[in-house]
Design an enzyme around this catalytic site. Structure first.
Site, PDB file in Angstrom:
ATOM      1  N   HIS A 203      -3.411  -6.006   0.828  1.00 64.01           N
ATOM      2  CA  HIS A 203      -3.156  -6.100   2.260  1.00 64.01           C
ATOM      3  C   HIS A 203      -4.043  -7.216   2.813  1.00 64.01           C
ATOM      4  CE1 HIS A 203      -6.593  -3.145   2.716  1.00 64.01           C
ATOM      5  NE2 HIS A 203      -6.926  -4.121   3.494  1.00 64.01           N
TER       6      HIS A 203
ATOM      7  N   CYS B 271       0.815  -1.225   0.000  1.00 65.61           N
ATOM      8  CA  CYS B 271       0.000   0.000   0.000  1.00 65.61           C
ATOM      9  C   CYS B 271       0.845   1.271   0.000  1.00 65.61           C
ATOM     10  CB  CYS B 271      -0.938   0.022   1.204  1.00 65.61           C
ATOM     11  SG  CYS B 271      -2.310  -1.082   1.055  1.00 65.61           S
TER      12      CYS B 271
END
Ligand SMILES: [Zn+2]
Lengths: 465, 242
Positions: free
Chosen positions: B193, B93
């Site tokens: 994630h 991310c």
């Protein structure tokens, strides 16, 4: 707005509410949505009839328990209270609670409304209700996929609280830096509550950072004491900001284990002591928030203490149901901090524990299940000898099983059964006569489990709680 | 054999269960008979990144990402040396974005990244959120990766970076070109994630394997019983495909 439209909104919605009760489906927001469709001002017009005004209760954890305790205190003081008690905490659910409370002609005979509001819905509800008071419990990382980020959530709640009248007040948790920081943007007077018992100190947030930044300068906060997660006595070494001094505090908490705790409160108007039938430090915070709001409204201390001691646990939170000689306790889990507290409460004491953890990933649960990795399930592994079997269930039961394995539990002690009914059956078969099964479901898993237990003839219907 | 895992900025960049990736590397290393050690490094702490085997960095909120950006910039030299020295890097991310050339905010402001990945990111709306399935050939075999994405930024790759994989379900780097993540040398960047490594044990073992190769170790990774992991992986694929 014609009278016909107004009456149609009230009537149709009331009939739908009655129907949803008959169908044994609580917490539906559909009747409220219909009423708003037929008459967009329905909530504003009903809320305007409150003799005192509305109180909005928001925050990540504990808003259901806090608003239930507060509603009980106000009712005990003789007020007529409107309350969205089934946890339907979006605008439609709040609207339905008002429709249910008013007469068939749309007249509302009530003093006050205690309105649990989802963080994202708070601003909308507040614009229509024009509340006289607000209560904020805490901000934890919760269902971030719905809100984007924690910051955005805090901002949303802040803009909702800005609607609270300047003659009113907002009850804020001094121990949570993000909540305490909301005081700066209010028209209303802030009332701070906090913990003042060094014996409650815990291990703190560990690696989970949540709201541990200074609101003024962005620096990393230091803590003199952690109570739990990021709640505690914090200060900023960079700019000197610190936890505001709370006016209403818990000065002593004595744990009575899973049965609850004994609490002593201090307030400008004097002290009070009460037993609370809800376990864990987090419930002491919920009680404190409700006490702070009730005392500020002028409710007498002995009335507040009586209401606390006589409040049954709110919907779905640690609610016991007896099933064939065994007790099933449901404890809602939805984010790391709340789940950690539930685990700690369950593991208190000695003896074997039987667990069923049910993880769903529907919108109301949060579609991202990665928060499971921020929960300290490692504490279960430390107690592995007391856990004969853990059942992982729900739509994401497999994710839960992997989490337990990496927490250090033996794969042999983990069973995956996605179907909730079969999982309950399987888990109960392991529990000895007279024993307890602890069930930790996410929101929609909890609703489904209650339906399963109801259909098998156990438990109360939750709108009768 | 010791394996050192450096967790960069664990106190700032740990959104969405990133901790699970560290737990997975640690657990799997011990199950493979290695001795894992995790070194948390935060802002202002000096550390020679060449002395570790795997570097992990997770995602952060905007506010936290700003707080580390300066420190991260100061680490360009040691980071570059570590990458030249073939230390394995997994960046997720926000960290993935920071390793690229730049991030352009919605207001048009251009924030420089480290440029260790030939990629760049433009702010975008709406956020790209949901379950993701990616097909990857990172370790030479056709594999799937499952995870969850939640990002506003749209990332694009230049010629020096290869995508980590092809999106089978979800949005990926930018929701347009069907690519997800980036691989350049020993760096892997991704938007996946949701504790990526526990549910994709092959990727965790790939990283551990890279560490062993770099050390010239004779130790071979054996097969583990991944029954639970594989069934979670399959369940995630079914969920993503509705
Ligand atoms: Zn500060």
């Amino acid at each position: 707005m014609t009278l016909a439209r107004w009456l149609a909104a009230i009537w149709v919605s009331k009939v739908l509410i009655g129907f949803s009760h008959w169908a044994r489906r609580g917490g539906s927001s559909f009747p409220g949505r219909v009423a708003r469709r037929l008459c967009p001002q329905v909530l504003t017009r009903l809320a305007r009839q409150l003799r005192w005004g509305g109180i909005v209760v928001s925050g990540t954890n504990g808003k259901t328990t806090t608003s239930l305790l507060l509603a009980n205190m106000l009712a005990a003081s003789g007020m007529k209270v409107v309350h969205n008690r089934t946890g339907a905490n979006l605008t439609a659910g709040v609207t339905a609670a008002f429709v249910q409370a008013c007469s068939w002609t749309g007249r509302l005979d009530a003093d006050v409304a205690v309105l649990e509001c989802d963080e994202a819905a708070l601003a909308g509800v507040a614009r229509e209700v024009r509340p006289l008071a607000g209560v904020v419990t805490n901000f934890f990382r919760d269902q971030l996929d719905r809100y984007g980020e924690l910051e955005a959530m805090v901002t949303k709640v802040g803009s909702g609280l800005a609607e609270v009248s300047h003659q009113g007040f907002v009850v804020l948790n001094a121990d949570d830096p993000a909540v305490a920081g909301l005081a700066q943007q209010l028209a209303a007077r802030p009332v701070f509550y906090g913990l003042d018992d060094p014996a409650c100190a815990g291990v703190g947030a560990g690696e989970v950072s949540d709201a541990r930044r200074c609101r003024a300068c962005g620096g990393r906060l230091q803590y003199k004491v952690f109570y739990f997660a990021h709640l505690g006595l914090y200060y900023c070494p960079h700019c000197g900001a610190e936890r505001p001094r709370p006016g209403i505090t818990v000065t002593r908490r004595e744990s009575l284990g899973p049965g609850g705790s004994r609490l002593e409160f201090a307030a400008p108007s004097g002290g009070l002591g009460a037993s609370l039938a809800l376990p864990g430090l987090y419930n002491a915070y919920n009680a404190l928030a409700a006490v702070a709001c009730a005392l500020t409204m002028g409710v007498a201390a002995d009335t507040v203490a009586w209401a606390l001691a006589n409040s049954a646990s709110s919907f779905g939170r640690m609610e016991p149901v007896v099933v064939g000689g065994r007790t099933v306790i449901l404890a809602l889990i939805k984010n790391p901090a709340g789940c950690n507290e539930v685990l700690r409460t369950i593991l208190e004491g000695t003896g074997d524990r039987y667990l069923l953890i049910a993880i769903n990933d529907l919108t109301a649960d949060g579609t991202d299940v990665s928060w499971l990795w921020d929960v300290e399930f490692e504490e279960l592994a430390d107690m592995a000898h007391r856990l004969p079997l853990v059942v992982a269930s729900g739509r994401r039961g497999e994710d839960m099983a992997v989490r337990l394995k990496y927490a250090g539990l033996s794969p042999a002690a983990i069973v995956v059964e996605n179907r909730l009914g079969d999982a309950v059956q399987l888990a109960l078969e392991q529990v000895p006569e007279g024993g307890t099964l602890h069930v930790l479901p996410t929101y929609t898993a909890m609703l489904e489990l209650r339906r399963i237990l109801n259909d098998r003839g156990y438990g109360r219907r939750f709108w009768e709680v | 054999m010791d394996i050192t895992i450096c967790h960069l900025y664990p106190d700032f960049m740990n959104l969405y269960g990133d901790r699970g990736n560290i737990i997975a590397l640690q657990r799997r290393a011990s199950w493979h008979g290695l001795h894992p050690r995790v070194v948390p490094i935060s802002v202002g702490e000096e550390y020679d990144l060449r002395s570790c085997d795997i570097i992990f960095m997770g995602g952060g909120q905007d506010r936290e990402q700003r707080a580390i950006a300066r420190d991260f910039d100061d680490r360009y030299r040691v980071m570059n040396e570590a990458v030249q020295d073939r230390v394995a890097v997994l960046a997720i991310c926000g960290a993935y974005q920071l390793l690229g050339r730049y991030y352009r905010t919605a207001a048009g402001e251009k924030l420089n990244g480290l440029g260790l990945l030939d990629s760049w990111t433009d702010a975008g709306a709406p956020r790209l959120v949901g379950n993701v399935v990616v097909e990857s050939r990172l370790d030479g075999t056709r594999r799937t990766l499952v995870g969850f994405e939640n990002h506003g930024g749209r990332t694009y790759l230049g010629p020096a970076a290869a995508p980590l994989g092809r999106v089978l379900a979800g949005h990926g780097n930018n929701g347009v070109d069907g690519q997800e993540g980036a691989v350049q040398g020993t760096i892997i960047g991704t938007y996946l994630h949701g504790a990526l490594l526990p549910k994709n044990p092959w990727l965790a073992d790939y990283l551990l394997g890279q560490a062993l190769i770099r050390r010239g170790a004779r130790h071979q990774l054996g097969a583990l019983d991944d029954t639970l992991e594989v069934s979670a992986h399959q369940a995630a694929i079914r969920r993503a495909r509705g």
